[in-house]
Design an enzyme around this catalytic site. Structure first.
Site, PDB file in Angstrom:
ATOM      1  N   GLY A   2      12.478  29.052  47.393  1.00 52.44           N
ATOM      2  CA  GLY A   2      13.181  28.264  48.404  1.00 52.44           C
ATOM      3  C   GLY A   2      14.669  28.539  48.375  1.00 52.44           C
ATOM      4  O   GLY A   2      15.481  27.660  48.673  1.00 52.44           O
ATOM      5  N   GLY A  14      16.540  30.423  50.242  1.00 53.69           N
ATOM      6  CA  GLY A  14      17.179  30.870  51.466  1.00 53.69           C
ATOM      7  C   GLY A  14      18.106  29.862  52.105  1.00 53.69           C
ATOM      8  O   GLY A  14      18.845  30.199  53.033  1.00 53.69           O
ATOM      9  N   SER A  43      12.234  15.276  42.696  1.00 54.27           N
ATOM     10  CA  SER A  43      12.892  14.419  43.678  1.00 54.27           C
ATOM     11  C   SER A  43      13.133  13.048  43.078  1.00 54.27           C
ATOM     12  O   SER A  43      12.286  12.523  42.341  1.00 54.27           O
ATOM     13  CB  SER A  43      12.024  14.282  44.940  1.00 54.27           C
ATOM     14  OG  SER A  43      12.517  13.257  45.780  1.00 54.27           O
ATOM     15  N   TYR A  51       4.470  13.744  49.762  1.00 51.44           N
ATOM     16  CA  TYR A  51       5.606  14.404  49.116  1.00 51.44           C
ATOM     17  C   TYR A  51       5.913  13.773  47.769  1.00 51.44           C
ATOM     18  O   TYR A  51       6.062  14.467  46.754  1.00 51.44           O
ATOM     19  CB  TYR A  51       6.820  14.316  50.040  1.00 51.44           C
ATOM     20  CG  TYR A  51       8.106  14.860  49.460  1.00 51.44           C
ATOM     21  CD1 TYR A  51       8.355  16.229  49.442  1.00 51.44           C
ATOM     22  CD2 TYR A  51       9.086  14.007  48.963  1.00 51.44           C
ATOM     23  CE1 TYR A  51       9.545  16.736  48.934  1.00 51.44           C
ATOM     24  CE2 TYR A  51      10.275  14.503  48.449  1.00 51.44           C
ATOM     25  CZ  TYR A  51      10.502  15.859  48.436  1.00 51.44           C
ATOM     26  OH  TYR A  51      11.679  16.346  47.926  1.00 51.44           O
ATOM     27  N   THR A  94       3.973  11.999  45.908  1.00 48.17           N
ATOM     28  CA  THR A  94       2.858  12.254  44.996  1.00 48.17           C
ATOM     29  C   THR A  94       2.958  13.647  44.375  1.00 48.17           C
ATOM     30  O   THR A  94       2.797  13.817  43.161  1.00 48.17           O
ATOM     31  CB  THR A  94       1.523  12.119  45.752  1.00 48.17           C
ATOM     32  OG1 THR A  94       1.393  10.779  46.236  1.00 48.17           O
ATOM     33  CG2 THR A  94       0.349  12.434  44.838  1.00 48.17           C
ATOM     34  N   ALA A  95       3.238  14.642  45.200  1.00 43.10           N
ATOM     35  CA  ALA A  95       3.344  16.015  44.694  1.00 43.10           C
ATOM     36  C   ALA A  95       4.515  16.157  43.732  1.00 43.10           C
ATOM     37  O   ALA A  95       4.394  16.782  42.668  1.00 43.10           O
ATOM     38  CB  ALA A  95       3.497  16.981  45.865  1.00 43.10           C
TER      39      ALA A  95
END
Length: 247
Positions: free
Chosen positions: A10, A12, A139, A152, A154-155
């Site tokens: 990620g 970029g 996060s 989100y 949860t991940a």
């Protein structure tokens, strides 16, 4: 970090771009992986123009074969990677009862499975070198939850657990694994959430003890420390960068 090869997913834009630039400035050779290959190449070109060494590679972290292919190319072009920053992520806000199976599975595939795939692809290189650094970007929402971000959060919560397991398994082999849960950071993802009505930036800034919104460079600075030799006694930790919002 001079001469060490780092892989940043990620990379970029946003936090990943800032991390890529900081690691390159500190002397690392940086492979920038991003779903948007053109963005990854643009960041890599900018780093090289500034005197660093970087390559931009298109890769969907939710695809194990694509991850393996990108890591193979990075290994050929830059050398064996011993630094990994798992930063790639995505959100798709939705009320919980409206989350479909496809939405749930996509969020876990990018935000959690991608971290798993990248770790499995690069840990053998770290083991061969007897040294490695992994930083997983999670996060701050895992501390308090965020409405409409069920998949989100949860991940990202899963990343905390994975970080601790990897730290215990690979610490004896010279590899540290930590996670940074960024707080209120000014990124394209955050601005998209603002446009979607998920938050008000001015209100959230007022709630931040240090009195300002975070910058991607704030996260990059913490990451640069965690992948350094000086941080060799720090592993399995949740390293908050949030302006005091979560203590």
């Amino acid at each position: 970090m001079t001469g060490r090869t780092a892989v940043v997913t990620g990379g970029g834009s946003g936090i990943g771009e800032a991390i890529s630039r900081r690691l390159a400035a500190d002397g690392a050779l940086v492979a920038i992986l991003d779903l948007d290959g053109s963005a990854a190449e643009a960041v890599a070109s900018s780093i090289e123009e500034a005197g660093g060494k970087a390559v931009g590679l298109a890769a969907d972290v939710a695809d194990r074969a694509a991850v393996n292919a990108a890591v193979d190319e990075a290994r050929v072009r830059l050398g064996r990677p011993t630094i990994l920053v798992n930063n790639a992520g995505m959100t798709r806000p939705s009320p919980f009862l409206e989350i479909t199976d496809a939405m749930w599975e996509k969020s876990l595939a990018v935000n959690l499975n991608g971290t798993f795939y990248c770790c499995q692809a690069i840990l053998p290189d770290m083991l061969a070198e007897g040294w490695g650094r992994i930083v997983n970007i999670s996060s701050s929402s895992v501390h308090s939850g965020t409405p409409r971000l069920g998949s989100y959060v949860t991940a990202k919560s899963g990343i905390l657990g994975l970080t601790k397991v990897l730290a215990l398994e690979f610490g004896p082999r010279g590899i540290t694994v930590n996670t940074i849960p960024p707080g209120f950071i000014d990124t394209p993802m955050l601005r998209a959430q603002e446009r979607g009505g998920l938050m008000n930036v001015e209100q959230q800034t007022a709630r931040t003890p240090v009195g300002r919104i975070g910058r991607a460079e704030d996260v990059a600075a913490a990451c640069a420390f965690l992948v350094s030799d000086e941080a060799g006694y720090i592993t399995g930790q949740v390293f908050g960068v949030n302006g005091g919002r979560n203590t």
